[in-house]
Enzyme design. Structure first.
Site, PDB file in Angstrom:
ATOM      1  N   SER A   1      39.333  45.046  36.055  1.00  0.00           N
ATOM      2  CA  SER A   1      38.361  45.946  35.418  1.00  0.00           C
ATOM      3  C   SER A   1      37.133  45.166  34.954  1.00  0.00           C
ATOM      4  CB  SER A   1      38.994  46.648  34.214  1.00  0.00           C
ATOM      5  OG  SER A   1      40.086  47.423  34.619  1.00  0.00           O
TER       6      SER A   1
ATOM      7  N   ARG B   1      48.928  39.933  39.961  1.00  0.00           N
ATOM      8  CA  ARG B   1      47.917  39.593  40.966  1.00  0.00           C
ATOM      9  C   ARG B   1      48.048  38.137  41.390  1.00  0.00           C
ATOM     10  NH1 ARG B   1      43.390  42.004  37.184  1.00  0.00           N
ATOM     11  NH2 ARG B   1      45.021  41.261  35.824  1.00  0.00           N
TER      12      ARG B   1
ATOM     13  N   HIS C   1      44.806  49.150  40.317  1.00  0.00           N
ATOM     14  CA  HIS C   1      45.697  49.938  39.460  1.00  0.00           C
ATOM     15  C   HIS C   1      46.267  51.129  40.240  1.00  0.00           C
ATOM     16  CE1 HIS C   1      43.010  48.511  35.926  1.00  0.00           C
ATOM     17  NE2 HIS C   1      44.173  47.932  35.741  1.00  0.00           N
TER      18      HIS C   1
ATOM     19  N   LYS D   1      39.930  45.637  20.957  1.00  0.00           N
ATOM     20  CA  LYS D   1      39.024  45.506  22.097  1.00  0.00           C
ATOM     21  C   LYS D   1      37.879  46.504  21.962  1.00  0.00           C
ATOM     22  CE  LYS D   1      42.121  43.776  25.714  1.00  0.00           C
ATOM     23  NZ  LYS D   1      42.764  44.088  26.998  1.00  0.00           N
TER      24      LYS D   1
HETATM   25  P1  ADP Z   1      46.003  45.018  30.168  1.00  0.00           P
HETATM   26  O1  ADP Z   1      44.925  44.963  29.143  1.00  0.00           O
HETATM   27  O2  ADP Z   1      47.308  45.569  29.650  1.00  0.00           O
HETATM   28  O3  ADP Z   1      46.181  43.770  30.999  1.00  0.00           O
HETATM   29  P2  ADP Z   1      44.829  46.196  32.523  1.00  0.00           P
HETATM   30  O4  ADP Z   1      44.251  47.562  32.633  1.00  0.00           O
HETATM   31  O5  ADP Z   1      43.913  45.053  32.728  1.00  0.00           O
HETATM   32  O6  ADP Z   1      45.513  46.199  31.120  1.00  0.00           O
HETATM   33  O7  ADP Z   1      46.046  46.033  33.542  1.00  0.00           O
HETATM   34  C1  ADP Z   1      47.200  46.845  33.461  1.00  0.00           C
HETATM   35  C2  ADP Z   1      48.237  46.332  34.450  1.00  0.00           C
HETATM   36  O8  ADP Z   1      47.757  46.464  35.778  1.00  0.00           O
HETATM   37  C3  ADP Z   1      48.607  44.859  34.295  1.00  0.00           C
HETATM   38  O9  ADP Z   1      49.973  44.699  34.586  1.00  0.00           O
HETATM   39  C4  ADP Z   1      47.768  44.176  35.347  1.00  0.00           C
HETATM   40  O10 ADP Z   1      48.366  42.960  35.784  1.00  0.00           O
HETATM   41  C5  ADP Z   1      47.802  45.225  36.447  1.00  0.00           C
HETATM   42  N1  ADP Z   1      46.660  45.098  37.361  1.00  0.00           N
HETATM   43  C6  ADP Z   1      45.356  45.047  37.036  1.00  0.00           C
HETATM   44  N2  ADP Z   1      44.579  44.916  38.149  1.00  0.00           N
HETATM   45  C7  ADP Z   1      45.442  44.884  39.204  1.00  0.00           C
HETATM   46  C8  ADP Z   1      45.277  44.730  40.613  1.00  0.00           C
HETATM   47  N3  ADP Z   1      44.068  44.558  41.155  1.00  0.00           N
HETATM   48  N4  ADP Z   1      46.392  44.727  41.395  1.00  0.00           N
HETATM   49  C9  ADP Z   1      47.599  44.856  40.818  1.00  0.00           C
HETATM   50  N5  ADP Z   1      47.830  44.994  39.503  1.00  0.00           N
HETATM   51  C10 ADP Z   1      46.767  45.005  38.693  1.00  0.00           C
END
Ligand code: ADP
Length: 153
Positions: free
Chosen positions: A127, A89, A16, A40
């Site tokens: 996460s 990703r 992130h 969630k």
């Molecule tokens: P959500 O529940 O909206 O998917 P996340 O916190 O899991 O929330 O992810 C938020 C954004 O960050 C999403 O667009 C996700 O694809 C991106 N993201 C999560 N992990 C990574 C990573 N390792 N590299 C690039 N983008 C990521």
């Protein structure tokens, strides 16, 4: 241009953070917006997640941390943002992200979704993976910012 980077960030990972840093180079302002999602059950409260993001983005002058509920496009409009920033990703992210981008575009044509491809080293990182490793007693030092490491101890 102002970009909103919406997500759960439960917790924020280095993946992130990489998207936030790169977004800050592209846009005047990046608003990292933590979604309050009643469906969630998060590990960290919204307040805690915001503090974690704040702690690791001190070096970025054009970042702002906020939280929101409801539709992302409504939030973006209120914040006068033109862009939704998302990370991609692996191929499996694509279908869901494309569906969301189309849905958001159908709700609000003036807001564009911009995708940044993950940096190679973080393409496997999520996460939920971090939470799983921490729960099983593994080290997550190389996966999350320092402030989050302490919170997962
Ligand atoms: P959500 O529940 O909206 O998917 P996340 O916190 O899991 O929330 O992810 C938020 C954004 O960050 C999403 O667009 C996700 O694809 C991106 N993201 C999560 N992990 C990574 C990573 N390792 N590299 C690039 N983008 C990521």
């Amino acid at each position: 241009m102002i970009a909103v980077y919406p997500g759960s960030f439960d917790p924020i990972t280095l993946g992130h953070l990489d998207i936030i840093e790169r977004g800050c180079r592209l846009f005047e302002r990046v608003i990292v917006a933590v979604l309050k999602n009643p469906q969630k059950t998060p590990l960290f409260t919204v307040q805690k997640r915001m503090e974690q993001i704040q702690a690791c983005t001190q070096h970025l002058p054009n970042v702002e941390i906020d939280s929101f509920n409801g539709l992302t496009v409504h939030y973006a409009r209120i914040r006068q943002a033109q862009v939704l920033l998302r990370g991609l990703r692996v191929l499996s992210d694509f279908e869901h992200e494309l569906q969301m981008a189309h849905t958001n575009n159908s709700l609000s044509t003036e807001i564009e979704t911009v995708f940044l491809a993950t940096s190679n080293e973080y393409s496997f990182l999520s996460s939920s993976l971090v939470k799983e490793i921490a729960k099983l007693g593994g080290s997550v030092n190389h996966l999350v910012p320092k402030s989050v490491v302490l919170d997962l101890d």
